[in-house]
Design a protein around this motif. Structure first.
Motif, short mmCIF file in Angstrom:
data_model
loop_
_atom_site.label_atom_id
_atom_site.label_comp_id
_atom_site.label_asym_id
_atom_site.label_seq_id
_atom_site.Cartn_x
_atom_site.Cartn_y
_atom_site.Cartn_z
N LEU A 1 -19.62 12.72 -32.24
CA LEU A 1 -19.11 12.99 -30.89
C LEU A 1 -17.62 13.28 -30.94
O LEU A 1 -16.91 12.74 -31.80
CB LEU A 1 -19.28 11.77 -29.99
CG LEU A 1 -20.65 11.19 -29.70
CD1 LEU A 1 -20.50 10.01 -28.74
CD2 LEU A 1 -21.57 12.24 -29.11
N ILE A 2 -17.18 14.09 -30.01
CA ILE A 2 -15.75 14.16 -29.71
C ILE A 2 -15.52 13.22 -28.53
O ILE A 2 -16.15 13.37 -27.47
CB ILE A 2 -15.30 15.59 -29.33
CG1 ILE A 2 -15.21 16.49 -30.56
CG2 ILE A 2 -13.96 15.56 -28.59
CD1 ILE A 2 -14.02 16.22 -31.48
N VAL A 3 -14.68 12.23 -28.73
CA VAL A 3 -14.37 11.26 -27.68
C VAL A 3 -12.93 11.52 -27.22
O VAL A 3 -12.03 11.69 -28.07
CB VAL A 3 -14.49 9.82 -28.22
CG1 VAL A 3 -14.08 8.80 -27.17
CG2 VAL A 3 -15.93 9.55 -28.70
N SER A 4 -12.73 11.56 -25.93
CA SER A 4 -11.38 11.78 -25.42
C SER A 4 -11.20 11.03 -24.10
O SER A 4 -12.15 10.50 -23.55
CB SER A 4 -11.14 13.28 -25.20
OG SER A 4 -12.07 13.77 -24.25
N VAL B 1 -14.55 9.81 -22.30
CA VAL B 1 -15.71 10.70 -22.16
C VAL B 1 -16.02 11.31 -23.52
O VAL B 1 -15.19 11.23 -24.44
CB VAL B 1 -15.44 11.84 -21.14
CG1 VAL B 1 -15.35 11.28 -19.73
CG2 VAL B 1 -14.17 12.60 -21.50
N SER B 2 -17.20 11.90 -23.66
CA SER B 2 -17.56 12.45 -24.96
C SER B 2 -18.52 13.62 -24.85
O SER B 2 -19.16 13.81 -23.82
CB SER B 2 -18.23 11.36 -25.81
OG SER B 2 -19.50 11.08 -25.28
N GLY C 1 -2.17 7.97 -26.15
CA GLY C 1 -1.85 9.38 -25.92
C GLY C 1 -1.17 10.07 -27.09
O GLY C 1 -0.65 11.18 -26.95
N ARG C 2 -1.17 9.45 -28.25
CA ARG C 2 -0.54 10.10 -29.41
C ARG C 2 -1.50 11.07 -30.10
O ARG C 2 -1.07 11.93 -30.86
CB ARG C 2 -0.01 9.05 -30.39
CG ARG C 2 1.26 8.37 -29.87
CD ARG C 2 1.87 7.46 -30.91
NE ARG C 2 1.05 6.29 -31.14
CZ ARG C 2 1.19 5.13 -30.49
NH1 ARG C 2 2.15 5.00 -29.58
NH2 ARG C 2 0.41 4.12 -30.74
N ILE C 3 -2.78 10.92 -29.86
CA ILE C 3 -3.74 11.95 -30.25
C ILE C 3 -4.58 12.24 -29.01
O ILE C 3 -4.56 11.48 -28.03
CB ILE C 3 -4.65 11.51 -31.43
CG1 ILE C 3 -5.46 10.26 -31.09
CG2 ILE C 3 -3.82 11.29 -32.70
CD1 ILE C 3 -6.48 9.87 -32.16
N ASP C 4 -5.31 13.36 -29.05
CA ASP C 4 -6.03 13.79 -27.85
C ASP C 4 -7.52 13.50 -27.89
O ASP C 4 -8.19 13.48 -26.86
CB ASP C 4 -5.83 15.30 -27.67
CG ASP C 4 -4.35 15.65 -27.62
OD1 ASP C 4 -3.72 15.35 -26.61
OD2 ASP C 4 -3.83 16.17 -28.64
N ALA C 5 -8.05 13.32 -29.09
CA ALA C 5 -9.49 13.11 -29.20
C ALA C 5 -9.78 12.46 -30.55
O ALA C 5 -8.92 12.40 -31.43
CB ALA C 5 -10.23 14.44 -29.10
N ILE C 6 -11.02 11.97 -30.67
CA ILE C 6 -11.47 11.40 -31.94
C ILE C 6 -12.82 12.01 -32.28
O ILE C 6 -13.67 12.16 -31.39
CB ILE C 6 -11.66 9.86 -31.84
CG1 ILE C 6 -10.38 9.18 -31.35
CG2 ILE C 6 -12.10 9.27 -33.18
CD1 ILE C 6 -10.53 7.67 -31.14
N LEU C 7 -13.02 12.34 -33.53
CA LEU C 7 -14.36 12.74 -33.98
C LEU C 7 -14.98 11.51 -34.62
O LEU C 7 -14.47 11.01 -35.64
CB LEU C 7 -14.28 13.91 -34.98
CG LEU C 7 -15.64 14.45 -35.45
CD1 LEU C 7 -16.46 15.02 -34.29
CD2 LEU C 7 -15.46 15.52 -36.53
#
Ligand code: ARG
Length: 277
Positions: A144-147, A226-227, A203-209
């Motif tokens: 998932l991309i989580v953001s 959200v993802s 807020g130092r990165i925008d998303a996580i894989l």
């Protein structure tokens, strides 16, 4: 969330000692002992192993609930993988010791024979198979991309120009590197999942894989996330890893199958994962 486990089972009795970890260098080790102090209810159900029985060392990276994490109350490492390891080692007549380290230290630890096997939600990739052996897959996952909700990220294209965090040495690192070429984002590689989650929240990165199975807990804990799913060409999922040529592969696979066939794996899945769709 759909996911399936694949294999094994059997009901056991009593307790297995989780012994102090060995460990060198940067590894943290955890000592545990009795089952009744853990948050893992089924651990009292494994076969008793004499204290003087041989010990197997399991390598893991305890930053990955519900597979493995440190129980803050007891400081023991607990989780789905730990229960599987306790079951298999006790059935085979071994004591179990757990060595916690960064995920990307696990394969080197197997190569150096510092651990006998690894249970760490590790995916059996072709690349890794060059260096280590794997059991059958025991649980499946997707990426998932989580953001953050307010980041307005709902497709890969939205990641253009942004920063995406991944765990160092994970398959997500390789997948993100490949996606970054197509989409144009920066891949930020860190050792521990909680660290990466912290970067996202700050807020130092925008998303996580990351894997759906692990994202679920974080998303529940942090309402603001959200993802969306990122399709993968390869079959994802977890298997037990061993040093190349290890004689443990077969007996472990047999016990893994027993765990599945007896229905005990279902119990573990219910215990550790939200298995509802
Ligand atoms: N399944 C992924 C992989 O094999 C991630 C596993 C991460 N595990 C962990 N304990 N942090 O690369």
């Amino acid at each position: 969330m759909k996911k399936k486990w694949l294999m094994f089972g059997m009901s056991a009795v009593l307790s297995v000692g989780l012994l102090a970890a060995c460990g060198t260098g940067e590894e943290d080790t955890t000592t545990g002992d009795t089952p009744e102090d853990t948050a893992a209810p089924n651990t009292e159900e494994v076969k008793e192993v004499p204290a003087d029985a041989p010990t197997l060392v399991m390598g893991t990276s305890a930053d990955y609930p519900p597979y493995e994490s440190v129980d803050l109350a007891t400081e023991e490492i607990v989780g789905f993988d730990v229960d599987i390891a306790k079951y298999i080692t006790s059935e085979l007549g071994y004591n179990l010791e757990i060595a916690d380290m960064d995920f990307n230290a696990l394969i080197p630890a197997m190569e150096a024979k510092r651990v006998d096997f690894v249970l760490a939600g590790m995916t059996p990739t072709e690349d890794r198979k060059q260096n280590v052996d794997f059991s059958d897959i025991y649980y499946e996952a997707t990426n998932l991309i989580v953001s953050k909700e307010d980041g307005n990220i709902s497709s890969l294209e939205d990641l253009n120009g942004l920063k995406v965090g991944v765990q160092l040495g994970s398959i997500q690192e390789a997948d993100a590197d490949a996606l970054a070429e197509e989409v144009g984002f920066e891949v930020v590689k860190l050792n521990r999942i909680p660290e990466i989650m912290q970067e996202l929240l700050a807020g130092r990165i925008d998303a996580i894989l990351m894997e759906d199975t692990v994202a679920a807990g974080h998303m529940e804990a942090q309402g603001q996330l959200v993802s969306f799913e990122v399709p993968s060409e390869d079959e994802l999922g977890s298997a037990i890893a061993f040093p190349k040529g290890s004689e443990l592969v077969e007996p472990f696979n047999e016990k893994l199958n027993e765990l599945i066939e007896s229905g005990k794996m279902d119990e573990l899945i219910l215990k550790w994962f939200d298995t509802e769709e």
